[in-house]
Structures are given as C-alpha cells and as structure tokens.
Design a protein around this motif. Sequence first.
Motif, PDB file in Angstrom:
ATOM      1  N   LEU A 105       8.197  23.178  18.490  1.00  0.00           N
ATOM      2  CA  LEU A 105       8.628  21.940  19.656  1.00  0.00           C
ATOM      3  C   LEU A 105       9.640  21.176  18.802  1.00  0.00           C
ATOM      4  O   LEU A 105      10.509  20.971  19.229  1.00  0.00           O
ATOM      5  CB  LEU A 105       7.134  21.233  19.644  1.00  0.00           C
TER       6      LEU A 105
ATOM      7  N   ALA B 110      12.781  17.454  22.441  1.00  0.00           N
ATOM      8  CA  ALA B 110      12.382  17.070  23.824  1.00  0.00           C
ATOM      9  C   ALA B 110      13.617  17.097  24.617  1.00  0.00           C
ATOM     10  O   ALA B 110      14.712  16.802  24.352  1.00  0.00           O
ATOM     11  CB  ALA B 110      12.007  15.732  23.717  1.00  0.00           C
TER      12      ALA B 110
ATOM     13  N   PHE C  75       9.961  18.660  26.050  1.00  0.00           N
ATOM     14  CA  PHE C  75       9.692  20.155  25.689  1.00  0.00           C
ATOM     15  C   PHE C  75       9.152  20.906  27.072  1.00  0.00           C
ATOM     16  O   PHE C  75       8.672  20.516  28.014  1.00  0.00           O
ATOM     17  CB  PHE C  75       8.240  19.542  25.049  1.00  0.00           C
TER      18      PHE C  75
ATOM     19  N   VAL D 176       6.876  24.304  27.824  1.00  0.00           N
ATOM     20  CA  VAL D 176       5.745  24.946  27.068  1.00  0.00           C
ATOM     21  C   VAL D 176       5.150  26.069  28.247  1.00  0.00           C
ATOM     22  O   VAL D 176       4.781  25.431  29.220  1.00  0.00           O
ATOM     23  CB  VAL D 176       4.751  23.953  26.355  1.00  0.00           C
TER      24      VAL D 176
ATOM     25  N   THR E 142       7.705  18.053  29.559  1.00  0.00           N
ATOM     26  CA  THR E 142       7.264  16.733  29.175  1.00  0.00           C
ATOM     27  C   THR E 142       8.143  16.193  28.083  1.00  0.00           C
ATOM     28  O   THR E 142       8.500  17.010  27.281  1.00  0.00           O
ATOM     29  CB  THR E 142       5.625  16.765  29.013  1.00  0.00           C
TER      30      THR E 142
ATOM     31  N   ARG F 291       5.253  14.633  23.037  1.00  0.00           N
ATOM     32  CA  ARG F 291       4.858  15.739  22.024  1.00  0.00           C
ATOM     33  C   ARG F 291       3.276  16.075  22.272  1.00  0.00           C
ATOM     34  O   ARG F 291       2.942  17.192  22.024  1.00  0.00           O
ATOM     35  CB  ARG F 291       5.451  15.310  21.002  1.00  0.00           C
TER      36      ARG F 291
ATOM     37  N   ALA G  72       2.728  18.192  25.089  1.00  0.00           N
ATOM     38  CA  ALA G  72       3.277  19.485  24.926  1.00  0.00           C
ATOM     39  C   ALA G  72       2.331  20.581  24.218  1.00  0.00           C
ATOM     40  O   ALA G  72       1.956  21.760  24.219  1.00  0.00           O
ATOM     41  CB  ALA G  72       4.630  19.565  24.504  1.00  0.00           C
ATOM     42  N   GLU G  73       1.615  19.672  22.789  1.00  0.00           N
ATOM     43  CA  GLU G  73       1.164  20.597  21.929  1.00  0.00           C
ATOM     44  C   GLU G  73      -0.349  20.844  22.477  1.00  0.00           C
ATOM     45  O   GLU G  73      -0.898  22.025  22.346  1.00  0.00           O
ATOM     46  CB  GLU G  73       0.757  19.348  20.688  1.00  0.00           C
TER      47      GLU G  73
ATOM     48  N   HIS H  97      -0.932  21.411  25.795  1.00  0.00           N
ATOM     49  CA  HIS H  97      -0.857  22.661  26.538  1.00  0.00           C
ATOM     50  C   HIS H  97      -0.794  23.853  25.785  1.00  0.00           C
ATOM     51  O   HIS H  97      -1.380  24.930  26.271  1.00  0.00           O
ATOM     52  CB  HIS H  97       0.141  22.326  27.693  1.00  0.00           C
TER      53      HIS H  97
ATOM     54  N   VAL I  76       7.703  28.463  23.970  1.00  0.00           N
ATOM     55  CA  VAL I  76       8.458  27.138  23.955  1.00  0.00           C
ATOM     56  C   VAL I  76       9.896  27.350  24.362  1.00  0.00           C
ATOM     57  O   VAL I  76      10.592  28.008  23.627  1.00  0.00           O
ATOM     58  CB  VAL I  76       8.258  26.622  22.736  1.00  0.00           C
TER      59      VAL I  76
END
Length: 422
Positions: A133, A138, A140, A142, A156, A159, A162-163, A165, A178
């Motif tokens: 990431l 950004a 991001f 995923v 998105t 963060r 994103a993490e 997901h 990613v």
Amino acid sequence: MRILVIGSGAREHALLRALDRDPAVTQLHVAPGNAGTGELAAAHPVDVGDPAAISALAGGLGVDLVVIGPEVPLVAGAVDRLRQDGIAAFGPTAAAARIEGSKAFAKDVMSAAGVPTGRAIGVTEESGIGAALDALGAPFVVKDDGLAAGKGVVVTEDRAVAEEHARAVLAAGHPVLVEEFLAGPEVSLFAVCDGTRALPLLPAQDFKRAADGDAGPNTGGMGAYAPLPWAPPDLVDTVQRTVLDPVLAELARRGAPFSGLLYAGLVLTAEGPKVIEFNCRFGDPETQVVLELLDSPLGELLGASAAGNLEGVALQWKSGAAVTVVIAAENYPAAPVSGDEITGIPAPTADAVVLHAGTAQADGVVVSSGGRVLSATASGPDLATARERAYALVDSVRLRGSHHRTDIAAAAIAGQVSGPRR
Ligand code: AMP
Ligand code: GLY
C-alpha cells in the motif's frame, strides 16, 4: 446453423436475440437460460461448471456451435472438452482464459508484451500488505486475484479500509493484488478473436458502482451505453495496436492462443489507454448495448472465430446509440432478495427490449431469482433518444424493492464524462 448458448444472464439473452436475427441460424438452444430466453430458444438444464455435462448436452442436441457466455465454464475447460469431442465452440481454452482467471497471469502477459497498465504488487501474506500500500500510495486499489465477478475490488482513499479488504481476501485463501490507481474515464472494448487476429467491436462504457454518481459498492455492472461520443477517434486503432495485437501474439507465443471474446477493461489516462483488466468473455451489461447495434450476422461471426478464421471479416453497425439500465433486486449487491413477482414487462420491439437475467418461472408467473434481474435495453438515432427509451422500459416494470441507477449515459449526453471514483 444450430447453436447452443451456455449461461443464464441478460448477456446470454442479448446473444440469443442477436443470433435470432441471423438468417443462417435455424435453431437456438440455451442452458440453463432464464424466464425470458424461452421465447427465443429451447431451454435445457446443465451444470455450467461441468465441461463434460456441457459437451454431452451439445452432442445430444447435435448443434453446430456452442457459445459460452460466462467465465466459469471457460476457466474450467469447457471449450477444451467440446473441441476434444469434435464440437465447435466459441470461447477460449482454459489456458487462454487465465487472462481473466488470474490477474497475476494477466499482468505477467502484459509486462512481457509491453502493454500499458498500472503498476501492481502481488501479496500472499498479511505482513506484505502495508509495504505494498505504501509503495503505490493513495487512492488504494486492492483486488481479489481470483474470479470475483467484478465484486472483489476495493478502491479507496482510506488506508484502513484498503488493509481490511486485503486481509479479508487473504483470509478467504486468495492472493491479493495491490494496484496503482489509474485516473480517467473507463472504456470496455470487446474483440472477437481467432487465435491470431482480433476484430474489435464498438467501445462501450459500463457503470460498475451500485448508486447514482458512482457512489456505493462495486457491482457486476448497473448499466451501459455505446458508442462513446467523447472517445478520441483513434481510440480503437490505438487499443488494437498497443493492447489487443500484442496480447494475442504473447498468448500464442506461450502456446495458449486466444480465440473467443477478449474484453479489455481500459482507463483513458492522460498518457493514453491503460488496461485495468481482461475478461475472457462478453461483458455484462455492455453486450446488451453492443449487440443491439450490430448489423452483421452474429452466428456467422462467432462461427468464424470458433473455426479460427476471421480473415476478411468486416463488421457493419447500425447508426445511432444504445443504452441499457439494470434493474436490480432489493439489497443487491450485498444480499439480493429473490422470489418477488415481476409484472409490466412490455413485448420486445426492434429498438426496445427488457432482457432477462435473474428471473425464473414459478407457478406461471415470472419472479426474481438473482441480483441483477432485468436489463432494460433500447437503441435510437442518438444517445439521448436511446436513453429515454431505456428509462421508459424501466418505468413500466414493477418489482417490489428493486433499484436502478438514474444516471446511465447522462454525463456523456451532457458532455461531462469523468474518471472512476476513489
Ligand atoms: P475490475 O474488477 O478489475 O474491473 O475493477 C472494478 C472497477 O474498479 C473498475 O471498473 C474500476 O472502476 C475500478 N478499478 C479497478 N482497478 C483500478 C485501477 N487500477 N485504477 C482505478 N480504478 C480501478
Ligand atoms: N461489466 C463488467 C463485466 O462484465 O465484467
């Protein structure tokens, strides 16, 4: 020509409607089909994930061509099995269908072929998420690197989202990809291929988010229009030269020549068109609008692809434009409600048709049976007329709790096309 179409969506209903217009097509079958396809084709039950069952059905029916709609049978090797059994099939082999089945494979092919695409980092362990990431920054992007029907992607600025997901995808046992965020309007370009040649169809635009203004979650697609009045005139030639031809050459070099439908999902960035994904089959709902505008005989075209000989084939298009608006079930995409009665579907005309997707017959009435239920599709001399006709169809349909976007093709008509939402 006797043809069997595999699948049950509005895409397959659109394929049948276009095949029915081809004077060389004498008999149509569909498996499994839906409540709307019965008007055009004889329906047969089949497990679409079972290549042997598809081949047995096609052999029993004695068809001249099998057209596979969805990706699942293609990735499972339905075309390989049909060809082994001596039956002509439109679609790629399992080896070539990996262009959709594995995003990492697609990236590897693009890199070898020099095809413009966003940078990407594959992640297989939780400990790798943060670094990936940070490296790409950004917004991001995923992705679930497996078949996820267009719903495995999160874009998105957040963060933490994103993490989360990425962790969920890994927890489901799939690798994560990613990606660099690509800014610009999106284009879907389909090409009918024969292993070495790619014949592009009209460019279309899909609306992937559930709600107006590109708000809400990603879906399989909530509407589409074609052609694209705002696209640069050399768009198709550029994509042919920078994307389609090099990818076909690279797949052939790897011993997996691509025949069937290659779907390039593109972003028109400031540096030119870049690929976000490939699919190995017709897109849904873009097919509904592209085929509505096709004047050439579709059976002949798909048969030529299956026979590996598109040389000299040129396509004719109707003038004007087409728009489709998806009518989705209550709670789609999260947890669609099914089993509700549908009424008010008008009879199809030459320029307006309500194509069926998640519909079934129950006790003599048509009921909803899936997330995307219907695809209200119309053509016209211009985009504004096609849009009015499509929304007139939507207005006549009654389905409790259903929802649809009200802004399909609106920005294009207003000259305000913009890029994907972060
Ligand atoms: P996909 O399933 O890969 O087609 O992704 C679904 C949607 O997510 C796309 O139609 C885009 O709107 C968005 N998307 C996917 N990848 C990117 C990217 N690299 N940059 C910007 N948007 C993206
Ligand atoms: N409309 C997007 C897809 O078919 O994957």
